[in-house]
Design a protein around this motif. Structure first.
Motif, mmCIF file in Angstrom:
data_model
loop_
_atom_site.group_PDB
_atom_site.id
_atom_site.type_symbol
_atom_site.label_atom_id
_atom_site.label_comp_id
_atom_site.label_asym_id
_atom_site.label_seq_id
_atom_site.Cartn_x
_atom_site.Cartn_y
_atom_site.Cartn_z
ATOM 1 N N UNK A 102 0.680 -1.292 -0.022
ATOM 2 C CA UNK A 102 -0.213 -0.357 -0.194
ATOM 3 C C UNK A 102 0.903 1.475 0.129
ATOM 4 N N UNK A 103 2.152 0.929 0.110
ATOM 5 C CA UNK A 103 2.747 2.516 -0.047
ATOM 6 C C UNK A 103 4.306 2.394 -0.626
ATOM 7 N N UNK A 104 3.762 1.904 -1.676
ATOM 8 C CA UNK A 104 4.740 1.915 -3.142
ATOM 9 C C UNK A 104 5.844 2.671 -3.224
ATOM 10 N N UNK A 105 7.235 2.989 -3.306
ATOM 11 C CA UNK A 105 8.405 3.394 -3.553
ATOM 12 C C UNK A 105 7.735 5.645 -4.427
ATOM 13 N N UNK B 91 15.568 20.734 14.099
ATOM 14 C CA UNK B 91 14.321 20.377 13.556
ATOM 15 C C UNK B 91 14.602 20.471 12.279
ATOM 16 N N UNK B 92 15.008 19.519 11.078
ATOM 17 C CA UNK B 92 13.847 19.410 10.198
ATOM 18 C C UNK B 92 12.243 19.781 9.744
ATOM 19 N N UNK B 93 11.885 19.397 8.597
ATOM 20 C CA UNK B 93 10.081 20.294 9.169
ATOM 21 C C UNK B 93 9.485 18.736 9.122
ATOM 22 N N UNK B 94 10.251 17.247 8.718
ATOM 23 C CA UNK B 94 9.834 16.258 8.320
ATOM 24 C C UNK B 94 10.326 15.089 8.589
ATOM 25 N N UNK B 95 10.711 14.109 9.405
ATOM 26 C CA UNK B 95 10.957 12.912 9.429
ATOM 27 C C UNK B 95 9.966 11.346 8.812
ATOM 28 N N UNK B 96 10.550 11.127 7.868
ATOM 29 C CA UNK B 96 9.883 9.233 7.214
ATOM 30 C C UNK B 96 10.179 8.533 7.818
ATOM 31 N N UNK B 97 9.479 7.671 8.944
ATOM 32 C CA UNK B 97 9.443 6.493 9.561
ATOM 33 C C UNK B 97 8.308 6.256 8.956
ATOM 34 N N UNK B 98 9.157 4.471 8.479
ATOM 35 C CA UNK B 98 8.319 3.563 7.942
ATOM 36 C C UNK B 98 8.586 1.900 9.055
ATOM 37 N N UNK B 99 6.866 1.626 8.722
ATOM 38 C CA UNK B 99 7.618 0.459 9.853
ATOM 39 C C UNK B 99 7.854 -1.008 9.274
ATOM 40 N N UNK B 100 8.285 -1.728 9.869
ATOM 41 C CA UNK B 100 9.257 -2.924 9.389
ATOM 42 C C UNK B 100 8.343 -3.503 8.378
ATOM 43 N N UNK B 101 7.356 -3.668 8.259
ATOM 44 C CA UNK B 101 6.213 -4.496 7.324
ATOM 45 C C UNK B 101 5.486 -3.667 6.394
ATOM 46 N N UNK B 102 7.784 -3.241 5.708
ATOM 47 C CA UNK B 102 7.698 -2.560 4.190
ATOM 48 C C UNK B 102 8.270 -2.891 2.973
ATOM 49 N N UNK B 103 8.781 -2.290 1.868
ATOM 50 C CA UNK B 103 9.377 -3.208 1.299
ATOM 51 C C UNK B 103 10.496 -2.457 1.639
ATOM 52 N N UNK B 104 11.899 -2.979 0.777
ATOM 53 C CA UNK B 104 13.120 -2.671 1.122
ATOM 54 C C UNK B 104 13.598 -1.312 0.341
ATOM 55 N N UNK C 122 11.124 1.425 0.455
ATOM 56 C CA UNK C 122 10.998 1.783 1.308
ATOM 57 C C UNK C 122 11.232 1.575 2.702
ATOM 58 N N UNK C 123 12.515 1.131 2.653
ATOM 59 C CA UNK C 123 13.427 1.064 3.962
ATOM 60 C C UNK C 123 14.673 2.701 3.091
ATOM 61 N N UNK C 124 14.607 1.698 1.871
ATOM 62 C CA UNK C 124 15.772 2.677 1.374
ATOM 63 C C UNK C 124 15.560 4.339 1.598
ATOM 64 N N UNK C 125 14.268 4.037 1.119
ATOM 65 C CA UNK C 125 13.943 5.623 1.040
ATOM 66 C C UNK C 125 14.296 6.226 2.161
ATOM 67 N N UNK C 126 13.995 5.949 2.899
ATOM 68 C CA UNK C 126 14.388 6.380 5.062
ATOM 69 C C UNK C 126 14.916 6.678 4.724
ATOM 70 N N UNK C 127 15.734 5.479 4.719
ATOM 71 C CA UNK C 127 17.543 5.711 5.197
ATOM 72 C C UNK C 127 18.157 6.641 4.057
ATOM 73 N N UNK C 128 17.820 6.979 3.109
ATOM 74 C CA UNK C 128 18.493 8.314 2.008
ATOM 75 C C UNK C 128 18.060 9.743 2.566
ATOM 76 N N UNK C 129 16.889 9.660 3.786
ATOM 77 C CA UNK C 129 16.032 11.103 3.783
ATOM 78 C C UNK C 129 15.674 11.614 5.648
#
Length: 479
Positions: free
Chosen positions: A178-181, A206-219, A221-228
């Motif tokens: 449900x949360x595609x890249x 503090x920056x305007x927004x921090x992305x947080x993804x649940x473990x139940x997500x694709x690699x 999406x985890x990569x997107x979070x790590x880059x941002x």
């Protein structure tokens, strides 16, 4: 003084497994041999019947969810495995594991059917299992009996020369999908239009927004979070992760599960009006710029179809028919359900709570039926039942069948690796950054509670045990 240990006879083990088997329950119901109801008669069919049909998650809780174009498909399972009896498959799996020895480690998620779990070297939630594989550094192959995102995480946390295998490639996760890249990146761009430079800091750093993804997500999406600059969370450490994020950002973008995000933030005192929903099919997610400016947590429009089935009415019915029942639900359940229960927590929390309870307790559990039925079979000293009276397992977990497990193991015996899950380095590297931040976000230990306490009071003790387990897992990953 010698200590006499209780003897578990083969007959007792067989009886426990029979009671734990959701497959058996479904067959009994669909043939009229037992009372009850399933969400679809297709659950009685073998999963390979759906591998060759139209793309979909399969029968069960997610059967109504729309699967993305290009979702992994499973090729035809060889006929010998489709025709084999349950007894034959059991024997072939045991023989293959004996031949392979320490060259293979089999991981079984809590939600797997019992006929698969009984062959697992480790059983647990997705995070526990990804770390359990680290304890077998000499294994050439890791067979992950779970769903796709779990196998991806195991691949990223294991050695490059270890092959991670998913027995059925069609075992995906509708919530993760449900949360595609592309949708998340489009969201990120729209948030930049509202908040400006997303890397700029305010007076408090503090920056305007921090992305947080649940473990139940694709690699991815985890990569997107790590880059941002973001972080991954589990259901056990979601609060600690949000605290980490609020220290670094004015607000949080939380995906893919809206319910875990809402329940966690609400428990931290964030008002509901400061938690707008982001619908990726609408401009600005369906919110106004002013609503987004005042947001503390932006919730992605995603959910788990297993946990969406649980309702407040089910809790009321459980309390009416079982006075004194203790209701525990998973935090992926809707907010109203979590509020109406006695406690909420991860699958590991639920397992530990039942293990710690005094004999004679009665539990109504709001999570996947395979775990609930297994706990009921393993703990006859309690009365344990699923909140949802309709038998409706996780569609995608149910795609893993002993036939697929026997096939991938016997292929390994023959020197062939099938169904390998590999995450590209350009995705894995930033995803590991987000995972490492998650590992450092350990929930605080709590004070133990005396025996005989209710589940609501015992929550602290269970949280302490979960925290200790997370510490050990984190140390293994960092090794």
């Amino acid at each position: 003084m010698s200590t006499t240990l209780p003897v578990t006879t083969p007959r007792a083990v067989d009886a426990t497994r029979a009671a734990a088997s959701v497959d058996r329950t479904i067959r009994l119901i669909t043939t009229g041999a037992a009372r009850g109801e399933t969400c679809t008669p297709d659950l009685a069919k073998s999963p390979w019947e759906f591998d060759r049909g139209p793309a979909g998650y399969g029968p069960g809780s997610s059967m109504g969810d729309v699967i993305p174009t290009g979702a992994p498909r499973q090729g035809a399972l060889p006929e010998e495995y489709r025709r084999a009896s349950a007894q034959e498959l059991d024997g072939r799996i045991r023989a293959a594991k004996a031949t392979l020895g320490d060259r293979v480690v089999v991981l079984g998620h809590f939600y797997q059917r019992d006929e698969v779990v009984q062959h697992a070297d480790f059983t647990g939630d997705s995070f526990q299992l990804a770390n359990a594989a680290k304890t077998k550094p000499d294994a050439e192959a890791i067979v992950f009996c779970g769903v796709h995102f779990m196998a991806e995480t195991a691949d990223m946390l294991s050695r490059p020369d270890q092959a991670v295998i998913l027995p059925n490639l069609a075992a995906g996760c509708s919530m993760a999908d449900m949360a595609d890249t592309s949708s998340v990146e489009e969201c990120w761009e729209q948030l930049a239009e509202v908040y400006g430079d997303l890397t700029a800091t305010d007076a408090s750093g503090r920056v305007p927004v921090i992305p947080v993804t649940y473990m139940n997500s694709s690699a991815a999406l985890k990569g997107f979070v790590g880059r941002n600059g973001g972080i991954v969370c589990t259901s056990s450490n979601a609060r600690t992760v949000l605290e980490w994020a609020f220290e670094r950002g004015q607000r949080v973008l939380f995906f893919p599960d809206q319910h875990l995000g809402r329940n966690t933030a609400k428990a931290m005192g964030v008002p509901l009006e400061q938690m707008p929903m982001w619908n990726p099919r609408k401009a600005l997610g369906g919110s106004t710029p002013s609503e987004l400016e005042g947001a503390r947590v932006i919730l992605w429009h995603g959910f788990c179809s297993v946990h969406k089935r649980f309702t407040v009415d089910q809790i009321a019915a459980a309390r009416a028919s079982h006075p004194g029942v203790q209701v525990i639900v998973h935090p992926e359940c809707p907010m109203e359900v979590v509020d109406a229960g006695d406690a909420s927590g991860s699958t590991d929390f639920i397992v530990k709570a039942i293990q710690a309870a005094p004999a004679g307790s009665t539990f109504a559990i709001g999570t996947e039926i395979n775990l609930v039925q297994r706990l009921a079979a393993e703990h006859p000293e309690h009365e344990i039942f699923c909140l949802d009276p309709v038998v409706c397992p996780c569609s995608t977990m149910y795609r893993i069948h002993p036939g697929y497990l026997a096939w991938v193991l016997e292929e390994l015996v023959a020197g062939r690796v099938v169904n390998r899950i590999e995450v590209p380095d350009d995705v894995a590297e930033p995803a590991r950054v987000a995972l490492e931040r998650m590992l450092a976000a350990k929930p605080p230990a709590s004070v133990p509670v005396p025996a005989g306490s209710t589940i609501a009071a015992a929550s602290g003790a269970v949280a302490a045990a979960t925290s200790a387990a997370s510490d050990v897992a984190a140390e293994r990953v960092g090794a």
